[in-house]
Design a protein around this motif. Structure first.
Motif, PDB file in Angstrom:
ATOM      1  N   ASP A 103       0.814  -1.225   0.000  1.00  0.00           N
ATOM      2  CA  ASP A 103       0.000   0.000   0.000  1.00  0.00           C
ATOM      3  C   ASP A 103       0.840   1.264   0.000  1.00  0.00           C
ATOM      4  O   ASP A 103       0.474   2.262  -0.619  1.00  0.00           O
ATOM      5  CB  ASP A 103      -0.918   0.009   1.227  1.00  0.00           C
ATOM      6  CG  ASP A 103      -1.945  -1.102   1.193  1.00  0.00           C
ATOM      7  OD1 ASP A 103      -2.698  -1.175   0.203  1.00  0.00           O
ATOM      8  OD2 ASP A 103      -1.982  -1.913   2.153  1.00  0.00           O
ATOM      9  N   ALA A 104       1.961   1.229   0.726  1.00  0.00           N
ATOM     10  CA  ALA A 104       2.748   2.441   0.885  1.00  0.00           C
ATOM     11  C   ALA A 104       4.205   2.093   1.173  1.00  0.00           C
ATOM     12  O   ALA A 104       4.538   0.947   1.521  1.00  0.00           O
ATOM     13  CB  ALA A 104       2.187   3.298   2.017  1.00  0.00           C
ATOM     14  N   ALA A 105       5.053   3.085   1.033  1.00  0.00           N
ATOM     15  CA  ALA A 105       6.473   2.926   1.349  1.00  0.00           C
ATOM     16  C   ALA A 105       6.980   4.207   1.994  1.00  0.00           C
ATOM     17  O   ALA A 105       6.571   5.313   1.621  1.00  0.00           O
ATOM     18  CB  ALA A 105       7.285   2.611   0.097  1.00  0.00           C
ATOM     19  N   ILE A 106       7.850   4.043   2.979  1.00  0.00           N
ATOM     20  CA  ILE A 106       8.500   5.176   3.638  1.00  0.00           C
ATOM     21  C   ILE A 106       9.996   4.932   3.580  1.00  0.00           C
ATOM     22  O   ILE A 106      10.475   3.878   4.020  1.00  0.00           O
ATOM     23  CB  ILE A 106       8.041   5.318   5.102  1.00  0.00           C
ATOM     24  CG1 ILE A 106       6.526   5.475   5.183  1.00  0.00           C
ATOM     25  CG2 ILE A 106       8.725   6.518   5.759  1.00  0.00           C
ATOM     26  CD1 ILE A 106       5.989   5.549   6.609  1.00  0.00           C
ATOM     27  N   PHE A 107      10.723   5.882   3.016  1.00  0.00           N
ATOM     28  CA  PHE A 107      12.174   5.719   2.921  1.00  0.00           C
ATOM     29  C   PHE A 107      12.853   7.083   2.920  1.00  0.00           C
ATOM     30  O   PHE A 107      12.211   8.118   2.689  1.00  0.00           O
ATOM     31  CB  PHE A 107      12.560   4.929   1.668  1.00  0.00           C
ATOM     32  CG  PHE A 107      12.090   5.532   0.368  1.00  0.00           C
ATOM     33  CD1 PHE A 107      12.856   6.459  -0.313  1.00  0.00           C
ATOM     34  CD2 PHE A 107      10.860   5.173  -0.167  1.00  0.00           C
ATOM     35  CE1 PHE A 107      12.417   7.019  -1.496  1.00  0.00           C
ATOM     36  CE2 PHE A 107      10.405   5.720  -1.359  1.00  0.00           C
ATOM     37  CZ  PHE A 107      11.188   6.650  -2.028  1.00  0.00           C
ATOM     38  N   THR A 108      14.137   7.072   3.172  1.00  0.00           N
ATOM     39  CA  THR A 108      14.934   8.289   3.228  1.00  0.00           C
ATOM     40  C   THR A 108      15.943   8.282   2.094  1.00  0.00           C
ATOM     41  O   THR A 108      16.676   7.305   1.918  1.00  0.00           O
ATOM     42  CB  THR A 108      15.680   8.389   4.575  1.00  0.00           C
ATOM     43  OG1 THR A 108      14.740   8.282   5.646  1.00  0.00           O
ATOM     44  CG2 THR A 108      16.405   9.724   4.698  1.00  0.00           C
ATOM     45  N   SER A 109      15.968   9.352   1.308  1.00  0.00           N
ATOM     46  CA  SER A 109      16.943   9.456   0.217  1.00  0.00           C
ATOM     47  C   SER A 109      17.051  10.911  -0.225  1.00  0.00           C
ATOM     48  O   SER A 109      16.258  11.760   0.188  1.00  0.00           O
ATOM     49  CB  SER A 109      16.537   8.576  -0.969  1.00  0.00           C
ATOM     50  OG  SER A 109      15.343   9.053  -1.564  1.00  0.00           O
ATOM     51  N   ARG A 110      18.019  11.181  -1.077  1.00  0.00           N
ATOM     52  CA  ARG A 110      18.234  12.549  -1.551  1.00  0.00           C
ATOM     53  C   ARG A 110      17.102  13.022  -2.447  1.00  0.00           C
ATOM     54  O   ARG A 110      16.778  14.209  -2.490  1.00  0.00           O
ATOM     55  CB  ARG A 110      19.564  12.636  -2.303  1.00  0.00           C
ATOM     56  CG  ARG A 110      20.782  12.450  -1.427  1.00  0.00           C
ATOM     57  CD  ARG A 110      22.076  12.387  -2.224  1.00  0.00           C
ATOM     58  NE  ARG A 110      22.443  13.667  -2.809  1.00  0.00           N
ATOM     59  CZ  ARG A 110      23.602  13.907  -3.422  1.00  0.00           C
ATOM     60  NH1 ARG A 110      24.485  12.941  -3.541  1.00  0.00           N
ATOM     61  NH2 ARG A 110      23.868  15.086  -3.923  1.00  0.00           N
ATOM     62  N   SER A 111      16.505  12.099  -3.193  1.00  0.00           N
ATOM     63  CA  SER A 111      15.434  12.480  -4.115  1.00  0.00           C
ATOM     64  C   SER A 111      14.509  11.288  -4.335  1.00  0.00           C
ATOM     65  O   SER A 111      14.820  10.162  -3.943  1.00  0.00           O
ATOM     66  CB  SER A 111      16.016  12.936  -5.457  1.00  0.00           C
ATOM     67  OG  SER A 111      16.764  11.891  -6.054  1.00  0.00           O
ATOM     68  N   ILE A 112      13.378  11.556  -4.958  1.00  0.00           N
ATOM     69  CA  ILE A 112      12.430  10.491  -5.279  1.00  0.00           C
ATOM     70  C   ILE A 112      12.921   9.765  -6.524  1.00  0.00           C
ATOM     71  O   ILE A 112      13.246  10.400  -7.530  1.00  0.00           O
ATOM     72  CB  ILE A 112      11.028  11.075  -5.513  1.00  0.00           C
ATOM     73  CG1 ILE A 112      10.484  11.664  -4.201  1.00  0.00           C
ATOM     74  CG2 ILE A 112      10.079  10.013  -6.043  1.00  0.00           C
ATOM     75  CD1 ILE A 112       9.164  12.363  -4.340  1.00  0.00           C
ATOM     76  N   PRO A 113      13.010   8.445  -6.480  1.00  0.00           N
ATOM     77  CA  PRO A 113      13.481   7.683  -7.645  1.00  0.00           C
ATOM     78  C   PRO A 113      12.695   8.015  -8.910  1.00  0.00           C
ATOM     79  O   PRO A 113      11.491   8.271  -8.872  1.00  0.00           O
ATOM     80  CB  PRO A 113      13.258   6.230  -7.208  1.00  0.00           C
ATOM     81  CG  PRO A 113      13.322   6.268  -5.712  1.00  0.00           C
ATOM     82  CD  PRO A 113      12.698   7.579  -5.327  1.00  0.00           C
ATOM     83  N   LYS A 114      13.392   7.980 -10.034  1.00  0.00           N
ATOM     84  CA  LYS A 114      12.787   8.333 -11.324  1.00  0.00           C
ATOM     85  C   LYS A 114      11.568   7.477 -11.651  1.00  0.00           C
ATOM     86  O   LYS A 114      10.594   7.955 -12.231  1.00  0.00           O
ATOM     87  CB  LYS A 114      13.825   8.203 -12.438  1.00  0.00           C
ATOM     88  CG  LYS A 114      14.937   9.242 -12.406  1.00  0.00           C
ATOM     89  CD  LYS A 114      14.397  10.630 -12.705  1.00  0.00           C
ATOM     90  CE  LYS A 114      15.539  11.642 -12.781  1.00  0.00           C
ATOM     91  NZ  LYS A 114      15.019  13.021 -13.030  1.00  0.00           N
TER      92      LYS A 114
END
Length: 208
Positions: A103-114
């Protein structure tokens, strides 16, 4: 190179980290952001809608997973009771969001994947409310309120965590300068900063 929250956990001996204080912050390199994304078909509009949903919270032992648990816990949601926490990689989270298997995902990164940017019409990007951010910041000094761009000049309110360069306390000034110059040569983002070396020679950077 570590997230400031991981450095904080090590320094204070929190979570599963042993207390270790023989290091210092040299300088912040870039900001990473907490992204909360759901499949529109899951009908998640507010935080209470995450109840009884399957949420990718990252693999065990990662800073991204700790960030996700911090946010969900502060919102009153507990894994295994209020939602189904899925321990998978970011790549599998992306695949799951696009296929609808989670249903959902929570993650930490510099930007949203393409891949997610290109499919944004099928996804919902969730902002963090002010009250939740204030609670997180009061308990965790490394979180920063921020409004990064997600795509097409659209911004969203969330929290950021600095990625910082740390080093042993016994490193000499020459060693630090060599490390920094090496980073600048290999990172276009850093190389665009004017007079960075001179800045580093005279500034002390707090760990948070």
């Amino acid at each position: 190179l570590v997230q400031s929250d991981i450095a904080y956990y090590n320094y204070h001996g929190r979570h599963y980290f042993y207390k270790f204080q023989k290091f210092e912050a040299i300088f912040p390199v870039f900001m990473e952001y907490l992204w909360i994304i759901s499949n529109k078909k899951s009908n998640i509009n507010i935080f209470n809608d995450f109840r009884n949903k399957s949420i990718s919270i990252g693999t065990k032992g990662t800073g991204s997973r700790l960030n996700a648990i911090d946010v969900l816990s502060e919102a009153g949601l507990e894994d295994g009771i209020d939602f189904y926490g899925i321990s998978i990689s970011k790549k599998k989270s992306i695949d799951g969001l696009l296929s609808g298997s989670i249903d959902a995902a929570i993650f930490t990164s510099r930007s949203i994947p393409k891949e997610l940017q290109n499919s944004h019409h099928d996804l919902r990007f969730h902002a963090l409310p002010n009250g939740l951010i204030n609670k997180l910041k009061s308990r965790n000094p490394y979180y920063i309120k921020t409004n990064p761009e997600i795509f097409n000049k659209i911004n969203i309110q969330t929290i950021g965590i600095k990625s910082i360069l740390i080093g042993r306390k016994d490193l000499s000034g020459g060693d630090v300068e060599t490390i920094v110059k090496t980073l600048i040569r290999f990172d276009e983002i850093l190389s665009s900063k004017e007079d960075l070396i001179n800045f580093l020679k005279v500034k002390e950077i707090p760990i948070n």
